[in-house]
Design an enzyme around this catalytic site. Structure first.
Site, PDB file in Angstrom:
ATOM      1  N   TRP A   1       0.262   0.365  -4.125  1.00 37.94           N
ATOM      2  CA  TRP A   1       0.140   0.849  -5.501  1.00 37.94           C
ATOM      3  C   TRP A   1       0.681  -0.148  -6.523  1.00 37.94           C
ATOM      4  O   TRP A   1       0.417  -0.020  -7.707  1.00 37.94           O
ATOM      5  CB  TRP A   1       0.894   2.192  -5.665  1.00 37.94           C
ATOM      6  CG  TRP A   1       2.296   2.099  -5.121  1.00 37.94           C
ATOM      7  CD1 TRP A   1       2.694   2.444  -3.859  1.00 37.94           C
ATOM      8  CD2 TRP A   1       3.450   1.569  -5.781  1.00 37.94           C
ATOM      9  NE1 TRP A   1       4.030   2.156  -3.690  1.00 37.94           N
ATOM     10  CE2 TRP A   1       4.513   1.628  -4.859  1.00 37.94           C
ATOM     11  CE3 TRP A   1       3.685   1.059  -7.063  1.00 37.94           C
ATOM     12  CZ2 TRP A   1       5.802   1.192  -5.175  1.00 37.94           C
ATOM     13  CZ3 TRP A   1       4.967   0.616  -7.371  1.00 37.94           C
ATOM     14  CH2 TRP A   1       6.007   0.694  -6.437  1.00 37.94           C
ATOM     15  N   ASN A   2       1.498  -1.121  -6.102  1.00 38.72           N
ATOM     16  CA  ASN A   2       2.232  -1.897  -7.120  1.00 38.72           C
ATOM     17  C   ASN A   2       1.358  -2.920  -7.848  1.00 38.72           C
ATOM     18  O   ASN A   2       1.655  -3.290  -8.985  1.00 38.72           O
ATOM     19  CB  ASN A   2       3.494  -2.535  -6.522  1.00 38.72           C
ATOM     20  CG  ASN A   2       3.204  -3.546  -5.454  1.00 38.72           C
ATOM     21  OD1 ASN A   2       2.126  -3.560  -4.873  1.00 38.72           O
ATOM     22  ND2 ASN A   2       4.158  -4.412  -5.194  1.00 38.72           N
TER      23      ASN A   2
ATOM     24  N   SER B   1      -2.237   6.087  -2.133  1.00 34.15           N
ATOM     25  CA  SER B   1      -2.487   7.434  -2.664  1.00 34.15           C
ATOM     26  C   SER B   1      -1.952   7.607  -4.083  1.00 34.15           C
ATOM     27  O   SER B   1      -2.371   8.516  -4.796  1.00 34.15           O
ATOM     28  CB  SER B   1      -1.848   8.479  -1.748  1.00 34.15           C
ATOM     29  OG  SER B   1      -2.491   8.447  -0.506  1.00 34.15           O
TER      30      SER B   1
ATOM     31  N   LYS C   1      -9.036   1.633   1.880  1.00 36.16           N
ATOM     32  CA  LYS C   1      -8.121   2.784   1.746  1.00 36.16           C
ATOM     33  C   LYS C   1      -6.996   2.334   0.819  1.00 36.16           C
ATOM     34  O   LYS C   1      -6.059   1.659   1.241  1.00 36.16           O
ATOM     35  CB  LYS C   1      -7.600   3.126   3.125  1.00 36.16           C
ATOM     36  CG  LYS C   1      -6.907   4.442   3.404  1.00 36.16           C
ATOM     37  CD  LYS C   1      -6.208   5.152   2.326  1.00 36.16           C
ATOM     38  CE  LYS C   1      -4.718   5.158   2.532  1.00 36.16           C
ATOM     39  NZ  LYS C   1      -3.951   5.406   1.332  1.00 36.16           N
ATOM     40  N   PRO C   2      -7.107   2.650  -0.495  1.00 38.58           N
ATOM     41  CA  PRO C   2      -6.049   2.235  -1.420  1.00 38.58           C
ATOM     42  C   PRO C   2      -4.854   3.190  -1.330  1.00 38.58           C
ATOM     43  O   PRO C   2      -4.938   4.236  -0.686  1.00 38.58           O
ATOM     44  CB  PRO C   2      -6.720   2.354  -2.788  1.00 38.58           C
ATOM     45  CG  PRO C   2      -7.723   3.451  -2.608  1.00 38.58           C
ATOM     46  CD  PRO C   2      -8.167   3.406  -1.163  1.00 38.58           C
TER      47      PRO C   2
ATOM     48  N   GLU D   1      15.123  -4.837   0.720  1.00 40.42           N
ATOM     49  CA  GLU D   1      14.310  -4.917  -0.501  1.00 40.42           C
ATOM     50  C   GLU D   1      14.658  -3.714  -1.399  1.00 40.42           C
ATOM     51  O   GLU D   1      14.542  -2.576  -0.954  1.00 40.42           O
ATOM     52  CB  GLU D   1      12.834  -4.851  -0.060  1.00 40.42           C
ATOM     53  CG  GLU D   1      11.833  -5.406  -0.999  1.00 40.42           C
ATOM     54  CD  GLU D   1      10.394  -5.314  -0.425  1.00 40.42           C
ATOM     55  OE1 GLU D   1      10.166  -4.591   0.564  1.00 40.42           O
ATOM     56  OE2 GLU D   1       9.517  -5.965  -1.000  1.00 40.42           O
TER      57      GLU D   1
ATOM     58  N   GLY E   1       1.439  -4.166   2.143  1.00 37.74           N
ATOM     59  CA  GLY E   1       2.353  -3.030   2.029  1.00 37.74           C
ATOM     60  C   GLY E   1       3.668  -3.358   2.698  1.00 37.74           C
ATOM     61  O   GLY E   1       4.042  -4.533   2.823  1.00 37.74           O
ATOM     62  N   SER E   2       4.353  -2.330   3.165  1.00 34.63           N
ATOM     63  CA  SER E   2       5.703  -2.529   3.696  1.00 34.63           C
ATOM     64  C   SER E   2       5.660  -3.159   5.091  1.00 34.63           C
ATOM     65  O   SER E   2       4.700  -2.984   5.846  1.00 34.63           O
ATOM     66  CB  SER E   2       6.424  -1.189   3.758  1.00 34.63           C
ATOM     67  OG  SER E   2       5.701  -0.302   4.577  1.00 34.63           O
TER      68      SER E   2
ATOM     69  N   GLU F   1       0.166  -8.800   4.493  1.00 34.69           N
ATOM     70  CA  GLU F   1       0.973  -9.241   3.347  1.00 34.69           C
ATOM     71  C   GLU F   1       2.061  -8.193   3.179  1.00 34.69           C
ATOM     72  O   GLU F   1       1.794  -7.086   2.704  1.00 34.69           O
ATOM     73  CB  GLU F   1       0.111  -9.314   2.085  1.00 34.69           C
ATOM     74  CG  GLU F   1      -0.964 -10.390   2.111  1.00 34.69           C
ATOM     75  CD  GLU F   1      -0.390 -11.785   1.969  1.00 34.69           C
ATOM     76  OE1 GLU F   1       0.815 -11.940   1.705  1.00 34.69           O
ATOM     77  OE2 GLU F   1      -1.170 -12.734   2.149  1.00 34.69           O
TER      78      GLU F   1
ATOM     79  N   CYS G   1       6.459  -7.681  -4.412  1.00 32.43           N
ATOM     80  CA  CYS G   1       6.899  -8.248  -3.138  1.00 32.43           C
ATOM     81  C   CYS G   1       7.532  -9.619  -3.338  1.00 32.43           C
ATOM     82  O   CYS G   1       8.316 -10.061  -2.513  1.00 32.43           O
ATOM     83  CB  CYS G   1       5.704  -8.366  -2.208  1.00 32.43           C
ATOM     84  SG  CYS G   1       4.341  -9.202  -2.995  1.00 32.43           S
TER      85      CYS G   1
HETATM   86  P1  NAP Z   1       3.412   1.193   2.168  1.00 30.07           P
HETATM   87  O1  NAP Z   1       4.119   2.475   2.174  1.00 30.07           O
HETATM   88  O2  NAP Z   1       3.454   0.359   3.394  1.00 30.07           O
HETATM   89  O3  NAP Z   1       1.901   1.532   1.769  1.00 30.07           O
HETATM   90  C1  NAP Z   1       0.905   0.549   1.642  1.00 30.07           C
HETATM   91  C2  NAP Z   1      -0.431   1.125   2.062  1.00 30.07           C
HETATM   92  O4  NAP Z   1      -0.354   1.528   3.421  1.00 30.07           O
HETATM   93  C3  NAP Z   1      -0.849   2.369   1.268  1.00 30.07           C
HETATM   94  O5  NAP Z   1      -2.253   2.383   1.142  1.00 30.07           O
HETATM   95  C4  NAP Z   1      -0.395   3.495   2.180  1.00 30.07           C
HETATM   96  O6  NAP Z   1      -1.126   4.689   1.999  1.00 30.07           O
HETATM   97  C5  NAP Z   1      -0.689   2.894   3.545  1.00 30.07           C
HETATM   98  N1  NAP Z   1       0.113   3.489   4.618  1.00 30.07           N
HETATM   99  C6  NAP Z   1       1.313   4.110   4.530  1.00 30.07           C
HETATM  100  N2  NAP Z   1       1.715   4.536   5.747  1.00 30.07           N
HETATM  101  C7  NAP Z   1       0.734   4.182   6.620  1.00 30.07           C
HETATM  102  C8  NAP Z   1       0.559   4.350   8.029  1.00 30.07           C
HETATM  103  N3  NAP Z   1       1.478   4.943   8.789  1.00 30.07           N
HETATM  104  N4  NAP Z   1      -0.560   3.870   8.591  1.00 30.07           N
HETATM  105  C9  NAP Z   1      -1.489   3.257   7.846  1.00 30.07           C
HETATM  106  N5  NAP Z   1      -1.389   3.063   6.504  1.00 30.07           N
HETATM  107  C10 NAP Z   1      -0.275   3.506   5.906  1.00 30.07           C
HETATM  108  O7  NAP Z   1       3.905   0.240   1.004  1.00 30.07           O
HETATM  109  P2  NAP Z   1       4.040   0.580  -0.554  1.00 30.07           P
HETATM  110  O8  NAP Z   1       5.279   1.347  -0.751  1.00 30.07           O
HETATM  111  O9  NAP Z   1       2.773   1.146  -1.089  1.00 30.07           O
HETATM  112  O10 NAP Z   1       4.145  -0.882  -1.173  1.00 30.07           O
HETATM  113  C11 NAP Z   1       5.334  -1.543  -1.289  1.00 30.07           C
HETATM  114  C12 NAP Z   1       5.504  -2.589  -0.211  1.00 30.07           C
HETATM  115  O11 NAP Z   1       4.398  -3.484  -0.243  1.00 30.07           O
HETATM  116  C13 NAP Z   1       6.720  -3.446  -0.443  1.00 30.07           C
HETATM  117  O12 NAP Z   1       7.399  -3.671   0.767  1.00 30.07           O
HETATM  118  C14 NAP Z   1       6.142  -4.742  -0.987  1.00 30.07           C
HETATM  119  O13 NAP Z   1       6.968  -5.846  -0.785  1.00 30.07           O
HETATM  120  C15 NAP Z   1       4.863  -4.830  -0.243  1.00 30.07           C
HETATM  121  N6  NAP Z   1       3.893  -5.684  -0.938  1.00 30.07           N
HETATM  122  C16 NAP Z   1       3.579  -6.892  -0.380  1.00 30.07           C
HETATM  123  C17 NAP Z   1       2.694  -7.740  -1.037  1.00 30.07           C
HETATM  124  C18 NAP Z   1       2.340  -9.063  -0.445  1.00 30.07           C
HETATM  125  O14 NAP Z   1       1.337  -9.626  -0.865  1.00 30.07           O
HETATM  126  N7  NAP Z   1       3.084  -9.595   0.509  1.00 30.07           N
HETATM  127  C19 NAP Z   1       2.125  -7.362  -2.263  1.00 30.07           C
HETATM  128  C20 NAP Z   1       2.468  -6.131  -2.807  1.00 30.07           C
HETATM  129  C21 NAP Z   1       3.359  -5.301  -2.120  1.00 30.07           C
HETATM  130  P3  NAP Z   1      -0.500   5.919   1.162  1.00 30.07           P
HETATM  131  O15 NAP Z   1      -0.279   5.412  -0.196  1.00 30.07           O
HETATM  132  O16 NAP Z   1      -1.567   6.942   1.262  1.00 30.07           O
HETATM  133  O17 NAP Z   1       0.767   6.298   1.870  1.00 30.07           O
END
Ligand code: NAP
Length: 475
Positions: free
Chosen positions: A143-144, A170, A167-168, A377, A220-221, A242, A276
């Site tokens: 989402w960020n 939620s 799948k963006p 983080e 994501g995370s 990423e 991130c």
């Molecule tokens: P997240 O909780 O890992 O969610 C990212 C995506 O994964 C969302 O679409 C989420 O869907 C989905 N997701 C969540 N749990 C899942 C599972 N068990 N199986 C499959 N997909 C799943 O991360 P976030 O809180 O949205 O984003 C923040 C993190 O992203 C931070 O750690 C940040 O550093 C990292 N990030 C990295 C980069 C990079 O380029 N390296 C860029 C931006 C952000 P839902 O929303 O439906 O839960």
């Protein structure tokens, strides 16, 4: 709305979308279950048969149309981004501009997917390599950066000849719908791009079970990324990840301290610290630490926190109440272990802030390596300042983390620029530069910050396979 096989689809289950600045419900979107996910995957598989056979120039023309449509809708999409996830309007516009740069860049890169010939060991053989699309791509985004993370994946995938099921996050489905509308309006053939909202686990489990999805691209995370790598093994998918970061920001005693303090504002407080690549640890040489902290504290007074729709606002809300609690707990832990609060430190809960997720921009000094904030983080507007004595010491401390995404160095000593940037275990080093991300450079991390690169000429590689062809000539 879901978008499957070129059609907008509604289901009888919905997901509510909230404004993090006001808690107002902005709308609802339909969610996909197993059935819709399977339909999206099979429509992407079918669509690839045609899409992968188009010429690179055809795909270039489609992507350039997408870029132009997004450009013409910048103001409209910026408002959706700000209301859906909170970043100020100017930042939303800057993100859209970056998102469009990725589409333009990969439209071009798709025309430069070259093969090779290889010298043979026999006069009667000819050896060559061709590049082909990897297959249907499952893309999962956070989402960020609700638009740039999508185009950074879809544009290279399409340019390479792949089709995509997206799948963006939620929290930000409305922005994703706007992006996919641009692909629809550009006339991208049905099934080439598909959009699903809903339970990440349910949808992504279908991606993992399907041998038709040949590649997973995830931002994501780190925790979720590790799970996806494990799950991808069953059907041996290609993965790019990423993930999270924990960026050090090192200020040497020869640095321009005004420039460094200004840069710390950009690197730490952009997106309210929810990036991130944002600074997590500021290391300042002991000779200049007091002066630097004074300068940073005074620049922080100029930050204006509130609802990002107001043009005077420079820092918005956090994404949800959990994010506010995390920032508060990092501050409390640091204070318990000896940190001193120089600026901020509190949740904002009164008046205009009462219904949103606001935390004051916060500066801590006297930080140490035992504090949670020194290794986890924060993803919020809190920055700790640590003191160091020697170059060797600060390099070791900066590298002492499982993350390895972005790092920043402030110095005017050319020898130090080379030595320190080569010694940092990070995928990205900004030297006197807090904002190094551009479409034409490869973005990505090492260690637990990820696998693969997005952007740059490298960003299309992960969507391609090599095929080696050995030809035995006749007599
Ligand atoms: P997240 O909780 O890992 O969610 C990212 C995506 O994964 C969302 O679409 C989420 O869907 C989905 N997701 C969540 N749990 C899942 C599972 N068990 N199986 C499959 N997909 C799943 O991360 P976030 O809180 O949205 O984003 C923040 C993190 O992203 C931070 O750690 C940040 O550093 C990292 N990030 C990295 C980069 C990079 O380029 N390296 C860029 C931006 C952000 P839902 O929303 O439906 O839960």
């Amino acid at each position: 709305m879901l978008y499957i096989n070129g059609e907008w689809i509604e289901t009888n289950e919905n997901l509510a979308v909230k404004n993090p600045a006001t808690s107002e419900v902005l709308g609802e979107v339909s969610i996909a279950r197993i059935e819709e996910t399977k339909q999206a995957i099979s429509s992407a598989k079918e669509a690839m048969k045609h899409w992968s056979k188009l010429t690179a120039l055809d795909r270039y023309n489609y992507l350039r149309r997408v870029a132009n449509i997004l450009r013409s809708k910048t103001d409209h999409i910026a408002e959706i981004i700000t209301t859906e996830m909170g970043k100020p309007l100017n930042e939303a516009k800057a993100e859209i501009s970056l998102a469009i740069d990725y589409v333009d860049w990969f439209a071009e890169e798709g025309r430069r997917i070259y093969g090779e010939t290889i010298p043979a060991s026999s006069e009667s053989k000819r050896l060559m390599l061709i590049r082909q699309p990897v297959g249907v791509v499952g893309a999962i985004t956070p989402w960020n950066f609700p638009i740039a993370m999508i185009t950074r994946k879809i544009a290279p995938a399409l340019a390479a000849g792949c089709s995509v099921v997206l799948k963006p996050a939620s929290a930000t489905p409305l922005t994703a719908i706007e992006v996919v509308k641009a692909f629809h309006e550009a006339g991208i053939p049905k099934g080439v791009v598909n959009l699903l909202h809903g339970s990440a686990k349910e949808i992504v489990d279908q991606f993992m079970d399907s041998s038709d999805i040949r590649k997973i691209t995830f931002t994501g995370s780190t925790e979720v990324g590790k799970q996806l790598v494990r799950d991808s093994a069953n059907t041996m998918k290609k993965v790019s990840m990423e993930l999270g970061g924990h960026a050090p920001f090192i200020v040497f005693d020869d640095a321009d301290l005004d420039q460094a303090a200004e840069a710390a504002i950009a690197s730490k407080f952009r997106n309210a610290g929810q990036t991130c690549v944002c600074t997590n640890r500021i290391y300042v040489h002991e000779e200049v630490v007091d002066e630097f902290v004074d300068k940073l504290a005074s620049k922080m007074q100029e930050l204006n926190i509130g609802n990002g729709l107001d043009p005077d606002i420079t820092i918005g809300p956090l994404i949800d109440a959990n994010a506010v609690e995390k920032a508060a707990s990092h501050v409390q832990d640091a204070v318990d272990k000896g940190a001193e609060i120089v600026v901020g430190g509190q949740k904002l809960t009164e008046d205009q802030y009462a219904k949103g997720n606001f935390f004051e921009p916060t500066l801590l000094k006297n930080a140490n390596d035992q504090m949670v904030i020194s290794y986890e983080e924060t993803f919020g507007p809190v920055v700790p300042v640590f003191t160091f004595k020697t170059e060797q010491e600060v390099i070791e401390r900066a590298n002492h983390t499982q993350y390895g995404l972005a790092s920043y160095v402030f110095t005017n000593d050319l020898t130090r620029v080379y030595k320190v940037s080569e010694a940092l275990d990070y995928g990205i080093v900004g030297v006197n530069d807090p904002l190094p991300t551009v479409a034409q450079a490869p973005f990505g991390g090492v260690k637990e910050s990820g696998v693969g690169r997005e952007g740059g000429r490298q960003g299309i590689e992960d969507f391609l396979e090599y095929k080696y062809i050995s030809i035995q000539l006749g007599q």
